[in-house]
Design an enzyme around this catalytic site. Sequence first.
Site, PDB file in Angstrom:
ATOM      1  N   ILE A   5     -67.060  29.899   9.236  1.00  0.00           N
ATOM      2  CA  ILE A   5     -66.236  30.938   9.862  1.00  0.00           C
ATOM      3  C   ILE A   5     -64.751  30.567   9.859  1.00  0.00           C
ATOM      4  O   ILE A   5     -63.878  31.435   9.938  1.00  0.00           O
ATOM      5  CB  ILE A   5     -66.731  31.213  11.312  1.00  0.00           C
ATOM      6  N   ASN A  25     -71.060  15.637   9.367  1.00  0.00           N
ATOM      7  CA  ASN A  25     -70.501  15.062  10.588  1.00  0.00           C
ATOM      8  C   ASN A  25     -71.647  14.805  11.563  1.00  0.00           C
ATOM      9  O   ASN A  25     -72.498  15.677  11.774  1.00  0.00           O
ATOM     10  CB  ASN A  25     -69.486  16.027  11.202  1.00  0.00           C
ATOM     11  N   GLY A  71     -67.349  13.806  14.709  1.00  0.00           N
ATOM     12  CA  GLY A  71     -66.697  15.110  14.820  1.00  0.00           C
ATOM     13  C   GLY A  71     -67.667  16.273  14.785  1.00  0.00           C
ATOM     14  O   GLY A  71     -67.269  17.409  14.516  1.00  0.00           O
ATOM     15  N   GLN A  72     -68.945  16.005  15.074  1.00  0.00           N
ATOM     16  CA  GLN A  72     -69.936  17.093  15.061  1.00  0.00           C
ATOM     17  C   GLN A  72     -69.735  18.000  16.274  1.00  0.00           C
ATOM     18  O   GLN A  72     -69.727  17.521  17.409  1.00  0.00           O
ATOM     19  CB  GLN A  72     -71.357  16.515  15.069  1.00  0.00           C
ATOM     20  N   HIS A 128     -76.130  20.176   9.586  1.00  0.00           N
ATOM     21  CA  HIS A 128     -75.529  21.000   8.538  1.00  0.00           C
ATOM     22  C   HIS A 128     -74.736  20.127   7.581  1.00  0.00           C
ATOM     23  O   HIS A 128     -74.114  19.154   7.982  1.00  0.00           O
ATOM     24  CB  HIS A 128     -74.624  22.093   9.130  1.00  0.00           C
ATOM     25  N   HIS A 141     -71.582  20.292   5.103  1.00  0.00           N
ATOM     26  CA  HIS A 141     -70.419  21.066   4.682  1.00  0.00           C
ATOM     27  C   HIS A 141     -70.253  20.903   3.171  1.00  0.00           C
ATOM     28  O   HIS A 141     -70.295  19.768   2.673  1.00  0.00           O
ATOM     29  CB  HIS A 141     -69.127  20.517   5.302  1.00  0.00           C
TER      30      HIS A 141
HETATM   31  P1  5GP Z   1     -69.088  20.382  12.653  1.00  0.00           P
HETATM   32  O1  5GP Z   1     -67.759  20.223  13.310  1.00  0.00           O
HETATM   33  O2  5GP Z   1     -70.208  20.415  13.673  1.00  0.00           O
HETATM   34  O3  5GP Z   1     -69.362  19.423  11.535  1.00  0.00           O
HETATM   35  O4  5GP Z   1     -69.046  21.788  11.922  1.00  0.00           O
HETATM   36  C1  5GP Z   1     -69.352  22.988  12.533  1.00  0.00           C
HETATM   37  C2  5GP Z   1     -68.777  24.069  11.663  1.00  0.00           C
HETATM   38  O5  5GP Z   1     -69.329  25.303  12.072  1.00  0.00           O
HETATM   39  C3  5GP Z   1     -67.251  24.202  11.765  1.00  0.00           C
HETATM   40  O6  5GP Z   1     -66.664  24.002  10.488  1.00  0.00           O
HETATM   41  C4  5GP Z   1     -67.053  25.629  12.295  1.00  0.00           C
HETATM   42  O7  5GP Z   1     -65.940  26.275  11.726  1.00  0.00           O
HETATM   43  C5  5GP Z   1     -68.353  26.304  11.918  1.00  0.00           C
HETATM   44  N1  5GP Z   1     -68.731  27.390  12.812  1.00  0.00           N
HETATM   45  C6  5GP Z   1     -68.641  27.388  14.182  1.00  0.00           C
HETATM   46  N2  5GP Z   1     -69.095  28.550  14.666  1.00  0.00           N
HETATM   47  C7  5GP Z   1     -69.483  29.299  13.588  1.00  0.00           C
HETATM   48  C8  5GP Z   1     -70.034  30.619  13.467  1.00  0.00           C
HETATM   49  O8  5GP Z   1     -70.280  31.340  14.437  1.00  0.00           O
HETATM   50  N3  5GP Z   1     -70.296  31.060  12.214  1.00  0.00           N
HETATM   51  C9  5GP Z   1     -70.041  30.295  11.092  1.00  0.00           C
HETATM   52  N4  5GP Z   1     -70.314  30.838   9.902  1.00  0.00           N
HETATM   53  N5  5GP Z   1     -69.524  29.051  11.185  1.00  0.00           N
HETATM   54  C10 5GP Z   1     -69.252  28.561  12.408  1.00  0.00           C
END
Ligand code: 5GP
Length: 114
Positions: free
Chosen positions: A31, A87, A93-94, A100, A102
């Site tokens: 997003i 992450n 930084g999770q 997931h 990236h």
């Molecule tokens: P993390 O920081 O946990 O490695 O990554 C989480 C990712 O999820 C972030 O890059 C963030 O932009 C994405 N994200 C958070 N909320 C949403 C959402 O509602 N929809 C989508 N498509 N991505 C999201």
Amino acid sequence: MSACLFCRIVAGEVPAQKVHEDDRVLAFRDISPKAPTHVLVIPRRHVGSLDELSAADGDLVGHLFLTVASVARQAGLDATGYRAVVNTGADGGQTVHHLHVHILGGRPLTWPPG
Ligand code: 5GP
Ligand code: ZN
């Protein structure tokens, strides 16, 4: 209703721009993209993080990473390269606690990350 955001995306309760789905994994656009291509690949089943995987998850992890490569190819990133990042936990930084990967590409990425 699940409290986990990505479980809610899997369930169709939160909309997402899907680029691939099958019986075990789902790939959708981040997003808040940090690169021209920024896709997240997740297992459909809730797994909190890499740290919550067990030996029984080997096939799922294999499929998850093969999907990462296939989605990257589909996006045309194989020619120029890309980064696949998981992450994990606070220092990693999770922010969403559903495993997931990236996929980031479409521009040169710097190393090391911040
Ligand atoms: P993390 O920081 O946990 O490695 O990554 C989480 C990712 O999820 C972030 O890059 C963030 O932009 C994405 N994200 C958070 N909320 C949403 C959402 O509602 N929809 C989508 N498509 N991505 C999201
Ligand atoms: Zn979940």
